[in-house]
Motif scaffolding. Structure first.
Motif, PDB file in Angstrom:
ATOM      1  N   THR A  19      28.264  41.304  53.372  1.00 41.86           N
ATOM      2  CA  THR A  19      27.570  41.048  52.115  1.00 41.86           C
ATOM      3  C   THR A  19      26.591  42.158  51.778  1.00 41.86           C
ATOM      4  O   THR A  19      26.281  42.384  50.618  1.00 41.86           O
ATOM      5  N   ALA A  22      28.146  44.371  49.531  1.00 40.13           N
ATOM      6  CA  ALA A  22      28.514  43.748  48.261  1.00 40.13           C
ATOM      7  C   ALA A  22      27.374  43.703  47.250  1.00 40.13           C
ATOM      8  O   ALA A  22      27.257  42.769  46.476  1.00 40.13           O
ATOM      9  N   ARG A  25      25.171  40.476  46.623  1.00 44.25           N
ATOM     10  CA  ARG A  25      25.725  39.181  46.248  1.00 44.25           C
ATOM     11  C   ARG A  25      25.624  38.219  47.420  1.00 44.25           C
ATOM     12  O   ARG A  25      25.674  38.614  48.587  1.00 44.25           O
ATOM     13  N   ALA A  27      26.796  34.087  48.876  1.00 44.03           N
ATOM     14  CA  ALA A  27      28.046  33.433  49.255  1.00 44.03           C
ATOM     15  C   ALA A  27      28.099  32.028  48.672  1.00 44.03           C
ATOM     16  O   ALA A  27      27.101  31.307  48.683  1.00 44.03           O
ATOM     17  N   SER A  99      31.652  30.620  41.588  1.00 43.52           N
ATOM     18  CA  SER A  99      31.265  31.795  42.372  1.00 43.52           C
ATOM     19  C   SER A  99      30.869  32.953  41.461  1.00 43.52           C
ATOM     20  O   SER A  99      29.952  33.723  41.769  1.00 43.52           O
ATOM     21  N   ARG A 103      27.076  34.439  41.243  1.00 48.66           N
ATOM     22  CA  ARG A 103      27.209  35.754  41.867  1.00 48.66           C
ATOM     23  C   ARG A 103      27.268  35.632  43.390  1.00 48.66           C
ATOM     24  O   ARG A 103      26.529  36.296  44.130  1.00 48.66           O
ATOM     25  N   TRP A 105      30.087  35.588  46.669  1.00 49.60           N
ATOM     26  CA  TRP A 105      31.469  35.760  47.109  1.00 49.60           C
ATOM     27  C   TRP A 105      32.029  34.414  47.540  1.00 49.60           C
ATOM     28  O   TRP A 105      31.374  33.646  48.244  1.00 49.60           O
ATOM     29  N   THR A 128      37.422  35.194  49.118  1.00 51.88           N
ATOM     30  CA  THR A 128      37.176  36.582  49.507  1.00 51.88           C
ATOM     31  C   THR A 128      36.813  36.707  50.980  1.00 51.88           C
ATOM     32  O   THR A 128      37.242  37.633  51.656  1.00 51.88           O
TER      33      THR A 128
END
Length: 224
Positions: A19, A22, A25, A27, A99, A103, A105, A128
């Protein structure tokens, strides 16, 4: 540190590192009230700061809802209005939409047993992150007990639930036997190990293994 603590710590670090890449973002973890989603949410809650993990449940009667809420806020979504054969696809569509809204995953709760046996739904492939992809179901259950997942959740995973791909015949087979069968089929255990399992169990699991064989090649791509 026990072997279980070390293994869970590796998954937590993997979630945290993934993350970080990412762009901040969080979860979104779909929860069902079962052991897989419980462990997934626990792992994400250990890996990410408070406020970066959200749980989501379709319906209102989430089992042990206070325990789930102690880990992360739970979004309760209206159960999808779909025909029985399309409920799973509609549920995952709702999760994917949420999701994007939060924002986060989209986290899948598929374990190694489901992945290897092919009992996961095609709709669930929109997820994801798959934190449990390296854990057999018997290991998931042991990990849940280790981190204090409520017994009610663990017991629910041993009952039949056709909507989650666990018909009565499958529910009657101990998790350790399913995992032992799969270890043989993927070459991690000798063929002689099957002699320790009931013949009817081997025949039943072989049927599921053969029917779902196509999933091991997904996504299917055409030739160049």
């Amino acid at each position: 540190m026990s072997d279980m603590d070390a293994r869970l710590a590796r998954i937590v670090e993997w979630i945290r590192a993934s993350t970080d890449v990412a762009a901040g973002r969080g979860a979104l973890v779909p929860v069902s009230g079962g052991s897989d989603s419980a462990l997934c949410l626990w792992l994400c809650a250990q890996a990410l700061p408070r406020g970066h993990v959200t749980a989501a449940y379709c319906g209102t009667n989430l089992r042990c809802r206070d325990w789930f809420a102690s880990l992360a806020p739970v979004h309760y979504l209206e159960a999808p209005d779909a025909t029985p054969q399309h409920v799973e696809a509609a549920r995952w569509a709702l999760m994917l939409s949420l999701s994007l809204e939060v924002r986060g995953w989209l986290v899948g709760t598929r374990n190694r047993t489901e992945e290897t046996l092919g009992t996961f739904s095609l709709a669930s492939r929109v997820a994801t992150f798959l934190p449990l992809a390296g854990l057999w179901k018997s290991e998931v259950m042991a990990a849940c007990a280790h981190v204090g997942v409520p017994g009610e959740i663990l017991e629910s995973s041993r009952r039949a639930d056709p909507s989650c791909g666990r018909p009565q015949e499958m529910a009657e087979i101990p998790f350790a036997q399913v995992d032992a069968f799969l270890r043989v089929r993927i070459g991690e255990a000798p063929l002689t190990s099957l002699e320790q399992l009931p013949a009817a169990t081997v025949d039943y699991l072989d049927g599921i293994w053969r029917r779902n064989r196509f999933k091991r090649a997904l996504p299917l791509g055409g030739p160049s």
